[in-house]
Write a protein that holds these residues in place. Structure first.
Motif, PDB file in Angstrom:
ATOM      1  N   TYR A 196      -5.774 -35.036  14.965  1.00 41.64           N
ATOM      2  CA  TYR A 196      -5.972 -33.611  14.712  1.00 41.64           C
ATOM      3  C   TYR A 196      -4.635 -32.879  14.678  1.00 41.64           C
ATOM      4  O   TYR A 196      -4.371 -32.090  13.774  1.00 41.64           O
ATOM      5  CB  TYR A 196      -6.887 -33.005  15.791  1.00 41.64           C
ATOM      6  N   GLN A 197      -3.782 -33.144  15.661  1.00 38.86           N
ATOM      7  CA  GLN A 197      -2.471 -32.488  15.719  1.00 38.86           C
ATOM      8  C   GLN A 197      -1.609 -32.857  14.506  1.00 38.86           C
ATOM      9  O   GLN A 197      -0.909 -32.006  13.948  1.00 38.86           O
ATOM     10  CB  GLN A 197      -1.745 -32.840  17.016  1.00 38.86           C
ATOM     11  N   ARG A 198      -1.667 -34.111  14.105  1.00 39.19           N
ATOM     12  CA  ARG A 198      -0.893 -34.557  12.938  1.00 39.19           C
ATOM     13  C   ARG A 198      -1.363 -33.834  11.680  1.00 39.19           C
ATOM     14  O   ARG A 198      -0.556 -33.337  10.890  1.00 39.19           O
ATOM     15  CB  ARG A 198      -1.025 -36.075  12.777  1.00 39.19           C
ATOM     16  N   ARG A 199      -2.664 -33.739  11.489  1.00 41.47           N
ATOM     17  CA  ARG A 199      -3.204 -33.037  10.317  1.00 41.47           C
ATOM     18  C   ARG A 199      -2.874 -31.548  10.364  1.00 41.47           C
ATOM     19  O   ARG A 199      -2.572 -30.944   9.334  1.00 41.47           O
ATOM     20  CB  ARG A 199      -4.722 -33.233  10.242  1.00 41.47           C
ATOM     21  N   LEU A 200      -2.954 -30.963  11.538  1.00 43.71           N
ATOM     22  CA  LEU A 200      -2.642 -29.548  11.694  1.00 43.71           C
ATOM     23  C   LEU A 200      -1.187 -29.269  11.324  1.00 43.71           C
ATOM     24  O   LEU A 200      -0.891 -28.295  10.617  1.00 43.71           O
ATOM     25  CB  LEU A 200      -2.926 -29.115  13.134  1.00 43.71           C
TER      26      LEU A 200
END
Length: 85
Positions: free
Chosen positions: A75-79
């Motif tokens: 999630y953090q990577r995509r964000l």
């Protein structure tokens, strides 16, 4: 079972052996519904690095913690990607 991706062939083989060992521990002391869902999730993961990175936790049966961390990292990577573009 989904084919593992990423890394070298030897890393994928190592990750496959970790995944096989984790799946042999089914049901990990969990209720049947949760154990079935985890078995499916572990079987469908394609990241060899996930299994190598979390080997000790997975072998201790801490699947929920590992999967939660994996989902949060993704999630953090995509964000970050969305925020840059």
């Amino acid at each position: 079972m989904k084919t593992l991706q990423g890394g070298t062939e030897s890393q994928r083989q190592y990750a496959k052996s970790i995944r096989d060992n984790v799946l042999k521990q089914f049901p990990w002391g969990l209720n049947p519904e949760t154990a079935d869902a985890l078995q499916v999730r572990i079987s469908t993961l394609s990241s060899a690095l996930f299994f190598i990175k979390n080997k000790s936790e997975l072998e201790r049966g801490e699947l929920l913690i590992c999967l939660a961390r994996y989902e949060e990292d993704n999630y953090q990577r995509r964000l970050q990607y969305v925020q840059k573009h």
